[in-house]
Design a protein around this motif. Structure first.
Motif, PDB file in Angstrom:
ATOM      1  N   SER A 115      40.368  38.373  36.356  1.00 35.13           N
ATOM      2  CA  SER A 115      38.962  38.139  36.712  1.00 35.13           C
ATOM      3  C   SER A 115      38.845  37.143  37.863  1.00 35.13           C
ATOM      4  O   SER A 115      38.053  37.336  38.788  1.00 35.13           O
ATOM      5  N   ALA A 116      39.636  36.059  37.799  1.00 33.97           N
ATOM      6  CA  ALA A 116      39.581  35.053  38.861  1.00 33.97           C
ATOM      7  C   ALA A 116      40.044  35.639  40.193  1.00 33.97           C
ATOM      8  O   ALA A 116      39.428  35.383  41.240  1.00 33.97           O
ATOM      9  N   LEU A 117      41.116  36.429  40.176  1.00 32.81           N
ATOM     10  CA  LEU A 117      41.612  37.039  41.406  1.00 32.81           C
ATOM     11  C   LEU A 117      40.570  37.975  42.010  1.00 32.81           C
ATOM     12  O   LEU A 117      40.326  37.963  43.229  1.00 32.81           O
ATOM     13  N   THR A 118      39.927  38.767  41.167  1.00 32.69           N
ATOM     14  CA  THR A 118      38.881  39.677  41.644  1.00 32.69           C
ATOM     15  C   THR A 118      37.728  38.907  42.268  1.00 32.69           C
ATOM     16  O   THR A 118      37.223  39.268  43.339  1.00 32.69           O
ATOM     17  N   LEU A 119      37.309  37.835  41.609  1.00 29.31           N
ATOM     18  CA  LEU A 119      36.172  37.054  42.099  1.00 29.31           C
ATOM     19  C   LEU A 119      36.510  36.360  43.414  1.00 29.31           C
ATOM     20  O   LEU A 119      35.665  36.283  44.318  1.00 29.31           O
ATOM     21  N   VAL A 120      37.733  35.871  43.547  1.00 31.62           N
ATOM     22  CA  VAL A 120      38.135  35.205  44.785  1.00 31.62           C
ATOM     23  C   VAL A 120      38.140  36.187  45.952  1.00 31.62           C
ATOM     24  O   VAL A 120      37.629  35.882  47.044  1.00 31.62           O
ATOM     25  N   ILE A 121      38.697  37.377  45.744  1.00 31.66           N
ATOM     26  CA  ILE A 121      38.723  38.378  46.815  1.00 31.66           C
ATOM     27  C   ILE A 121      37.310  38.785  47.209  1.00 31.66           C
ATOM     28  O   ILE A 121      36.976  38.893  48.403  1.00 31.66           O
ATOM     29  N   ALA A 122      36.445  39.020  46.210  1.00 32.92           N
ATOM     30  CA  ALA A 122      35.058  39.397  46.501  1.00 32.92           C
ATOM     31  C   ALA A 122      34.337  38.283  47.251  1.00 32.92           C
ATOM     32  O   ALA A 122      33.551  38.549  48.169  1.00 32.92           O
ATOM     33  N   ALA A 123      34.599  37.030  46.884  1.00 34.23           N
ATOM     34  CA  ALA A 123      33.949  35.908  47.558  1.00 34.23           C
ATOM     35  C   ALA A 123      34.420  35.781  49.003  1.00 34.23           C
ATOM     36  O   ALA A 123      33.616  35.513  49.902  1.00 34.23           O
ATOM     37  N   ILE A 124      35.718  35.984  49.230  1.00 37.59           N
ATOM     38  CA  ILE A 124      36.244  35.903  50.595  1.00 37.59           C
ATOM     39  C   ILE A 124      35.600  36.959  51.491  1.00 37.59           C
ATOM     40  O   ILE A 124      35.324  36.719  52.678  1.00 37.59           O
ATOM     41  N   ILE A 125      35.327  38.132  50.928  1.00 39.28           N
ATOM     42  CA  ILE A 125      34.722  39.210  51.715  1.00 39.28           C
ATOM     43  C   ILE A 125      33.220  39.018  51.871  1.00 39.28           C
ATOM     44  O   ILE A 125      32.669  39.133  52.969  1.00 39.28           O
ATOM     45  N   ALA A 126      32.538  38.709  50.774  1.00 37.39           N
ATOM     46  CA  ALA A 126      31.078  38.773  50.759  1.00 37.39           C
ATOM     47  C   ALA A 126      30.387  37.502  51.249  1.00 37.39           C
ATOM     48  O   ALA A 126      29.329  37.583  51.881  1.00 37.39           O
ATOM     49  N   ILE A 127      30.952  36.323  50.968  1.00 41.28           N
ATOM     50  CA  ILE A 127      30.242  35.081  51.306  1.00 41.28           C
ATOM     51  C   ILE A 127      30.057  34.907  52.819  1.00 41.28           C
ATOM     52  O   ILE A 127      28.942  34.616  53.269  1.00 41.28           O
ATOM     53  N   PRO A 128      31.100  35.081  53.657  1.00 42.94           N
ATOM     54  CA  PRO A 128      30.851  34.943  55.102  1.00 42.94           C
ATOM     55  C   PRO A 128      29.819  35.938  55.626  1.00 42.94           C
ATOM     56  O   PRO A 128      28.969  35.578  56.460  1.00 42.94           O
ATOM     57  N   ILE A 129      29.866  37.177  55.140  1.00 35.97           N
ATOM     58  CA  ILE A 129      28.889  38.175  55.586  1.00 35.97           C
ATOM     59  C   ILE A 129      27.487  37.779  55.137  1.00 35.97           C
ATOM     60  O   ILE A 129      26.516  37.855  55.901  1.00 35.97           O
TER      61      ILE A 129
END
Length: 254
Positions: free
Chosen positions: A34-48
């Protein structure tokens, strides 16, 4: 009632707390996935999301894309990716891709909504002070919009924790194994016990994110609210004193 008691008996059985299939190991796997999934999603979505919120551009596209991603059936996407990536030795990859796609919309929405919620007058004041656009985003918009951004991460975390349970259909680890391993042999106590663990994990994570949302609110924002309330109360008290001291409007005046 008997099933619930059997589930708690399974949970507190020392046999289920050791070994590769033990509760600590499965819980650690579930948290790690779950943590790995959330980190990857955050890296992609937060800057955008931050870029969209700051520039106020492509918001309609982001909303439409987020809605489309939310509409994708996650289990179907997991199975489709598993069949498409059958040559990949790591069985976690298809589920990781599918759940990252699931986690991106709430994180993206929280990021751009947080930045958009900042009062435009505050941003204009920062520009008047000579701040660059990046400085405005980093020092003004991001701190003020951080509670909403954390809220997006909170929503994504709950979805990811719940859906990784279903992703155990691909023979990956995690708490979902108790459901899929217990079903063929009709170990309903194991299945219900695994479900209780997932619910407990989701509640703990939700509580931690809720606490974080409260802690990241800038002190100036809360101090401003208190000062504003005190100013209003003081103004009302002064106004009341003036009215009561004016003989022309005093109810005791002839």
């Amino acid at each position: 009632m008997t099933d619930i008691l059997s589930a708690f008996a399974w949970l507190f059985d020392p046999v289920n707390w050791s070994g590769e299939d033990g509760i600590p190991n499965r819980l650690a796997q579930h948290i790690g996935y779950s943590a790995l999934t959330l980190v990857i999603a955050a890296i992609i979505a937060i800057p955008i999301g931050l870029a969209i919120g700051h520039t106020r551009r492509f918001r309609g596209l982001a909303v439409g894309l987020s809605g489309a991603l939310r509409a994708i059936p996650t289990l179907g996407l997991v199975v489709l990716l598993a069949l498409s990536l059958s040559s990949v030795s790591l069985t976690i990859i298809p589920a990781l891709i599918a759940l990252t796609i699931l986690a991106i919309p709430p994180v993206l929405a929280g990021a751009y909504a947080g930045v958009e919620s900042v009062d435009p007058r505050t941003v204009d004041a920062a520009r008047a002070m000579g701040m660059t656009e990046f400085q405005i985003l980093r020092k003004v918009e991001l701190p003020l919009g951080l509670p909403l951004l954390i809220g997006g991460l909170r929503s994504a975390a709950l979805q990811v924790i719940a859906t990784w349970t279903v992703a155990a259909i691909l023979s990956v680890g995690g708490l979902g194994r108790y459901l899929f391993d217990g079903l063929p042999v009709r170990r309903y106590d194991e299945m219900l016990g695994g479900s209780i663990l997932v619910v407990a994990l989701a509640l703990v994570v939700d509580g931690l994110f809720a606490l974080t949302q409260r802690l990241v609110v800038p002190r100036g924002v809360t101090a401003g609210k208190v000062a504003d309330v005190r100013t209003r109360d003081t103004g009302r008290s002064v106004g009341t004193a003036r009215v009561s001291s004016d003989p022309a409007v005093s109810p005791e005046a002839p």
